[in-house]
Design a protein around this motif. Structure first.
Motif, short mmCIF file in Angstrom:
data_model
loop_
_atom_site.label_atom_id
_atom_site.label_comp_id
_atom_site.label_asym_id
_atom_site.label_seq_id
_atom_site.Cartn_x
_atom_site.Cartn_y
_atom_site.Cartn_z
N ARG A 91 0.82 -1.21 0.00
CA ARG A 91 0.00 0.00 0.00
C ARG A 91 0.86 1.26 0.00
O ARG A 91 0.54 2.23 -0.67
N SER A 92 1.95 1.23 0.76
CA SER A 92 2.81 2.42 0.80
C SER A 92 3.51 2.64 -0.54
O SER A 92 3.65 3.78 -1.00
N LEU A 116 0.91 4.10 -2.80
CA LEU A 116 0.68 5.51 -2.44
C LEU A 116 1.82 6.39 -2.94
O LEU A 116 1.58 7.49 -3.46
N ALA A 126 -7.32 5.78 0.89
CA ALA A 126 -7.44 6.29 2.25
C ALA A 126 -8.79 5.90 2.85
O ALA A 126 -8.87 5.51 4.02
N HIS A 127 -9.85 5.97 2.06
CA HIS A 127 -11.19 5.62 2.53
C HIS A 127 -11.24 4.16 2.98
O HIS A 127 -11.76 3.85 4.05
N MET A 172 -8.71 2.21 3.86
CA MET A 172 -7.85 1.97 5.02
C MET A 172 -8.45 2.54 6.29
O MET A 172 -8.27 1.98 7.37
N ALA A 173 -9.18 3.65 6.19
CA ALA A 173 -9.73 4.30 7.38
C ALA A 173 -10.62 3.35 8.17
O ALA A 173 -10.48 3.23 9.39
N LEU A 175 -3.47 5.13 12.38
CA LEU A 175 -3.54 4.90 10.94
C LEU A 175 -4.96 5.18 10.44
O LEU A 175 -5.15 5.82 9.41
N SER A 182 -5.88 8.20 7.88
CA SER A 182 -6.55 7.82 6.63
C SER A 182 -7.86 8.56 6.47
O SER A 182 -8.19 9.05 5.38
N ASP A 233 -8.93 11.14 3.53
CA ASP A 233 -10.17 10.89 2.79
C ASP A 233 -11.10 12.11 2.85
O ASP A 233 -11.64 12.53 1.83
N LEU A 266 0.42 10.04 6.51
CA LEU A 266 -0.06 8.67 6.38
C LEU A 266 1.08 7.72 6.03
O LEU A 266 1.21 6.64 6.61
N MET A 270 2.44 4.53 8.22
CA MET A 270 2.55 3.20 7.63
C MET A 270 3.95 2.65 7.85
O MET A 270 4.13 1.48 8.22
#
Length: 124
Positions: A33-34, A37, A61-62, A64-65, A76, A80, A84, A111, A115
């Motif tokens: 994911r990082s 991103l 972000a949505h 992961m939130a 985190l 996130s 978002d 973020l 991570m």
């Protein structure tokens, strides 16, 4: 009544073990994911269509939130959600991609830092 409490206790232990395994898997996939991103971040500044990359960052972000908070990764999840919200608000107000990025870039960096910190913790 004692049997019911024992059943509840063993059921909770089983659930806790499942959540712990899911949390471990989630953290292990943070490296992917990082990297994604980071790639999207580069695309925002180097492409002719930064809107697509910003939208993808917002979607990431949505997702992961909600998951992060559920798994007990509160910071985190919070970071996130903030990202978002920033992207969502900017997009709904019709803000230009360049302006949205000016607002969101710091949140993306925060973020990514979180991570990385979680990945470092998982390795020690």
């Amino acid at each position: 009544m004692a049997i019911s409490q024992a059943d509840d206790s063993s059921e909770n232990t089983g659930i806790d073990l499942v959540i712990a395994r899911i949390r471990k898997d989630f953290i292990a996939r943070l490296i992917e994911r990082s990297l994604m991103l980071e790639s999207l971040k580069a695309e925002v500044t180097s492409s002719q269509q930064p809107e697509r990359a910003i939208s993808a960052i917002g979607e990431m972000a949505h997702k992961m939130a909600g998951v992060a908070a559920t798994l007990g990764l509160q910071r985190l999840g919070k970071l996130s959600m903030q990202l978002d919200d920033l992207i969502g608000s900017a997009r709904s107000s019709g803000q230009a991609a360049s302006q949205t990025w000016l607002i969101a870039e710091g949140a993306v960096e925060d973020l990514l830092d979180e991570m990385e910190a979680l990945l470092d913790q998982s390795e020690s």
